[in-house]
Scaffold this active site. Structure first.
Site, PDB file in Angstrom:
ATOM      1  N   GLY A   1     -12.648  -6.535  16.181  1.00 27.74           N
ATOM      2  CA  GLY A   1     -13.672  -5.918  15.329  1.00 27.74           C
ATOM      3  C   GLY A   1     -13.821  -6.655  14.013  1.00 27.74           C
TER       4      GLY A   1
ATOM      5  N   SER B   1     -16.340  -8.754  12.815  1.00 26.52           N
ATOM      6  CA  SER B   1     -17.614  -9.265  12.291  1.00 26.52           C
ATOM      7  C   SER B   1     -18.081  -8.542  11.038  1.00 26.52           C
ATOM      8  CB  SER B   1     -18.706  -9.178  13.363  1.00 26.52           C
ATOM      9  OG  SER B   1     -19.004  -7.828  13.622  1.00 26.52           O
ATOM     10  N   ARG B   2     -17.587  -7.324  10.830  1.00 26.33           N
ATOM     11  CA  ARG B   2     -18.036  -6.569   9.651  1.00 26.33           C
ATOM     12  C   ARG B   2     -16.920  -5.651   9.158  1.00 26.33           C
ATOM     13  NH1 ARG B   2     -20.249  -1.480  11.819  1.00 26.33           N
ATOM     14  NH2 ARG B   2     -20.319  -1.635  14.072  1.00 26.33           N
TER      15      ARG B   2
ATOM     16  N   SER C   1     -25.373 -14.168  17.169  1.00 25.76           N
ATOM     17  CA  SER C   1     -24.605 -14.468  18.376  1.00 25.76           C
ATOM     18  C   SER C   1     -23.153 -14.668  17.934  1.00 25.76           C
ATOM     19  CB  SER C   1     -25.133 -15.740  19.028  1.00 25.76           C
ATOM     20  OG  SER C   1     -24.744 -16.840  18.245  1.00 25.76           O
TER      21      SER C   1
ATOM     22  N   ASP D   1     -15.038  -6.301  24.767  1.00 28.88           N
ATOM     23  CA  ASP D   1     -14.957  -4.850  24.567  1.00 28.88           C
ATOM     24  C   ASP D   1     -13.476  -4.481  24.507  1.00 28.88           C
ATOM     25  OD1 ASP D   1     -14.907  -2.108  24.742  1.00 28.88           O
ATOM     26  OD2 ASP D   1     -16.343  -1.981  26.393  1.00 28.88           O
TER      27      ASP D   1
ATOM     28  N   ASN E   1      -7.824  -3.892  14.807  1.00 26.52           N
ATOM     29  CA  ASN E   1      -8.642  -3.262  13.779  1.00 26.52           C
ATOM     30  C   ASN E   1      -9.814  -2.447  14.322  1.00 26.52           C
ATOM     31  OD1 ASN E   1     -10.173  -3.184  11.026  1.00 26.52           O
ATOM     32  ND2 ASN E   1     -11.538  -4.302  12.406  1.00 26.52           N
TER      33      ASN E   1
ATOM     34  N   TYR F   1     -10.496  11.432  16.578  1.00 24.11           N
ATOM     35  CA  TYR F   1     -10.130  10.285  15.726  1.00 24.11           C
ATOM     36  C   TYR F   1      -8.673  10.417  15.243  1.00 24.11           C
ATOM     37  CZ  TYR F   1     -10.661   6.856  11.910  1.00 24.11           C
ATOM     38  OH  TYR F   1     -10.524   5.775  11.066  1.00 24.11           O
ATOM     39  N   VAL F   2      -8.308  11.625  14.787  1.00 24.70           N
ATOM     40  CA  VAL F   2      -6.946  11.839  14.276  1.00 24.70           C
ATOM     41  C   VAL F   2      -5.919  11.662  15.397  1.00 24.70           C
ATOM     42  CG1 VAL F   2      -5.359  13.552  13.311  1.00 24.70           C
ATOM     43  CG2 VAL F   2      -7.682  13.329  12.379  1.00 24.70           C
ATOM     44  N   ALA F   3      -6.232  12.191  16.584  1.00 25.21           N
ATOM     45  CA  ALA F   3      -5.299  12.022  17.716  1.00 25.21           C
ATOM     46  C   ALA F   3      -5.130  10.537  18.029  1.00 25.21           C
ATOM     47  CB  ALA F   3      -5.819  12.774  18.938  1.00 25.21           C
TER      48      ALA F   3
HETATM   49  P1  NAP Z   1     -16.896  -0.526  10.930  1.00 27.13           P
HETATM   50  O1  NAP Z   1     -17.476  -1.136   9.697  1.00 27.13           O
HETATM   51  O2  NAP Z   1     -17.652   0.549  11.640  1.00 27.13           O
HETATM   52  O3  NAP Z   1     -16.541  -1.722  11.959  1.00 27.13           O
HETATM   53  C1  NAP Z   1     -15.959  -1.411  13.205  1.00 27.13           C
HETATM   54  C2  NAP Z   1     -15.689  -2.687  13.950  1.00 27.13           C
HETATM   55  O4  NAP Z   1     -15.129  -2.346  15.240  1.00 27.13           O
HETATM   56  C3  NAP Z   1     -16.964  -3.496  14.218  1.00 27.13           C
HETATM   57  O5  NAP Z   1     -16.682  -4.858  14.059  1.00 27.13           O
HETATM   58  C4  NAP Z   1     -17.265  -3.161  15.686  1.00 27.13           C
HETATM   59  O6  NAP Z   1     -17.917  -4.195  16.393  1.00 27.13           O
HETATM   60  C5  NAP Z   1     -15.867  -3.013  16.256  1.00 27.13           C
HETATM   61  N1  NAP Z   1     -15.902  -2.263  17.501  1.00 27.13           N
HETATM   62  C6  NAP Z   1     -16.307  -0.980  17.701  1.00 27.13           C
HETATM   63  N2  NAP Z   1     -16.208  -0.663  19.001  1.00 27.13           N
HETATM   64  C7  NAP Z   1     -15.746  -1.766  19.635  1.00 27.13           C
HETATM   65  C8  NAP Z   1     -15.434  -2.072  20.994  1.00 27.13           C
HETATM   66  N3  NAP Z   1     -15.572  -1.177  21.968  1.00 27.13           N
HETATM   67  N4  NAP Z   1     -14.992  -3.326  21.279  1.00 27.13           N
HETATM   68  C9  NAP Z   1     -14.854  -4.270  20.309  1.00 27.13           C
HETATM   69  N5  NAP Z   1     -15.121  -4.033  19.003  1.00 27.13           N
HETATM   70  C10 NAP Z   1     -15.562  -2.786  18.686  1.00 27.13           C
HETATM   71  O7  NAP Z   1     -15.456   0.098  10.657  1.00 27.13           O
HETATM   72  P2  NAP Z   1     -14.409  -0.138   9.469  1.00 27.13           P
HETATM   73  O8  NAP Z   1     -14.638   0.921   8.454  1.00 27.13           O
HETATM   74  O9  NAP Z   1     -14.374  -1.553   9.074  1.00 27.13           O
HETATM   75  O10 NAP Z   1     -13.059   0.267  10.240  1.00 27.13           O
HETATM   76  C11 NAP Z   1     -12.131  -0.699  10.719  1.00 27.13           C
HETATM   77  C12 NAP Z   1     -10.862   0.036  11.115  1.00 27.13           C
HETATM   78  O11 NAP Z   1     -10.329   0.710   9.986  1.00 27.13           O
HETATM   79  C13 NAP Z   1     -11.075   1.098  12.194  1.00 27.13           C
HETATM   80  O12 NAP Z   1      -9.968   1.146  13.065  1.00 27.13           O
HETATM   81  C14 NAP Z   1     -11.136   2.379  11.391  1.00 27.13           C
HETATM   82  O13 NAP Z   1     -10.772   3.518  12.161  1.00 27.13           O
HETATM   83  C15 NAP Z   1     -10.118   2.082  10.306  1.00 27.13           C
HETATM   84  N6  NAP Z   1     -10.263   2.901   9.090  1.00 27.13           N
HETATM   85  C16 NAP Z   1     -11.404   2.843   8.346  1.00 27.13           C
HETATM   86  C17 NAP Z   1     -11.499   3.642   7.201  1.00 27.13           C
HETATM   87  C18 NAP Z   1     -12.726   3.641   6.316  1.00 27.13           C
HETATM   88  O14 NAP Z   1     -12.764   4.463   5.379  1.00 27.13           O
HETATM   89  N7  NAP Z   1     -13.712   2.782   6.525  1.00 27.13           N
HETATM   90  C19 NAP Z   1     -10.435   4.495   6.854  1.00 27.13           C
HETATM   91  C20 NAP Z   1      -9.289   4.500   7.645  1.00 27.13           C
HETATM   92  C21 NAP Z   1      -9.214   3.694   8.767  1.00 27.13           C
HETATM   93  P3  NAP Z   1     -19.532  -4.358  16.386  1.00 27.13           P
HETATM   94  O15 NAP Z   1     -19.881  -4.916  15.030  1.00 27.13           O
HETATM   95  O16 NAP Z   1     -19.735  -5.361  17.483  1.00 27.13           O
HETATM   96  O17 NAP Z   1     -20.098  -3.015  16.643  1.00 27.13           O
END
Ligand code: NAP
Length: 254
Positions: free
Chosen positions: A12, A14-15, A44, A70, A97, A162-164
């Site tokens: 994950g 890319s962003r 891409s 995936d 991640n 999510y919590v689980a």
């Molecule tokens: P985000 O901006 O929504 O990015 C999620 C990333 O996961 C994206 O790169 C997405 O890919 C990828 N992804 C989703 N489903 C996927 C799949 N089936 N296969 C491969 N890649 C997949 O999320 P984030 O906030 O950066 O979160 C990153 C991590 O930190 C997560 O585990 C999240 O639970 C955890 N976290 C975040 C926060 C917060 O406040 N933001 C707090 C606690 C924990 P695409 O771009 O291709 O969709």
């Protein structure tokens, strides 16, 4: 092993937090980073990697590659690791991640949304860890960091799935730390609080104010706040740390 010669996989990447991790590792610790993503919505895979490498061109000459996969699929995880071994020459660091939310109170939560979140957030960690430890065990070195969440420690209404999944990631982390310690592989987790990414962009102003009431440092975290701790956990300075969960939450949980 020299700090700058490590080779990393970030799921994950890319962003959001993942992208900050790719940039932090590439500019401080790694000669190569390969990140996986499912969609590559704007670019891409090759364009995504080139875009990040371009952003870092003044900081590092580390190679960055992207791989479409995936995380819920074990064969995709194995293919990611195989691609990393072929392009980077091996794997020293794995950052699990990728994650999603599908929030609802349990009465309204569908079975599909429960399964989806468990698969993306928890089964993914099994998939990538199982695939990556083979080359790590062979070289008797590895650093694995899993992204959990503070809600995996304290619970949160409306996020049972999510919590689980995140509590599961913490249990998996501790078990792997015990299983792999003898092979010089450390396994730790970070538990971010509220970090500014697309995942939290859905919150309105009132919800943000409410959440910040519980954050002693009085601000949301930045993806870089998380990425820097992860880089530390993958560095020589953290060689004696394993099985830990480090909260990066502005003091929310203490
Ligand atoms: P985000 O901006 O929504 O990015 C999620 C990333 O996961 C994206 O790169 C997405 O890919 C990828 N992804 C989703 N489903 C996927 C799949 N089936 N296969 C491969 N890649 C997949 O999320 P984030 O906030 O950066 O979160 C990153 C991590 O930190 C997560 O585990 C999240 O639970 C955890 N976290 C975040 C926060 C917060 O406040 N933001 C707090 C606690 C924990 P695409 O771009 O291709 O969709």
């Amino acid at each position: 092993m020299s700090q700058r010669n490590k080779r990393a996989i970030v799921t994950g990447g890319s962003r959001g937090i993942g992208r900050a991790i790719v940039k932090e590792l590439a500019s401080r610790s790694c000669s190569g980073v390969l990140f996986s993503d499912i969609a590559f919505i704007n670019n891409s895979t090759e364009e995504s990697a080139a875009e990040i490498m371009n952003e870092l061109k003044d900081l590092t000459d580390a190679k960055i590659y992207a791989f479409k996969a995936d995380v819920t699929s074990f064969s995709d995880a194995q293919a990611t690791v195989d691609d990393a071994v072929s392009k980077l020459g091996g794997v020293d660091i794995l950052i699990n991640n990728a994650g999603i939310t599908r929030d609802n109170l349990l009465l309204r939560m569908t079975e599909e949304d429960f399964d989806k979140v468990l698969n993306v957030n928890l089964k993914s960690v099994f998939n990538y860890t199982k695939a990556a430890i083979r080359p790590m065990i062979a070289q008797r070195y590895g650093r694995i960091v899993n992204i959990a969440s503070v809600v995996g420690l304290i619970g949160n209404p409306g996020q049972a799935n999510y919590v689980a999944s995140k509590a599961g990631v913490i249990g998996f982390t501790k078990t792997m730390a015990r299983e792999l310690a003898g092979k010089n592989i450390t396994v730790n987790a970070v538990a971010p609080g509220f970090i500014e990414t697309e995942m939290t962009a859905k919150l309105n102003e009132k919800q943000r104010e409410q959440l910040l009431l519980n954050v002693p440092l009085k601000r949301m975290g930045k993806p870089e706040d998380v990425a820097r701790v992860i880089n530390f956990l993958c560095s020589e300075d953290a060689d004696y740390i394993t099985g830990q969960v480090i909260a990066i939450d502005g003091g929310m949980t203490m």
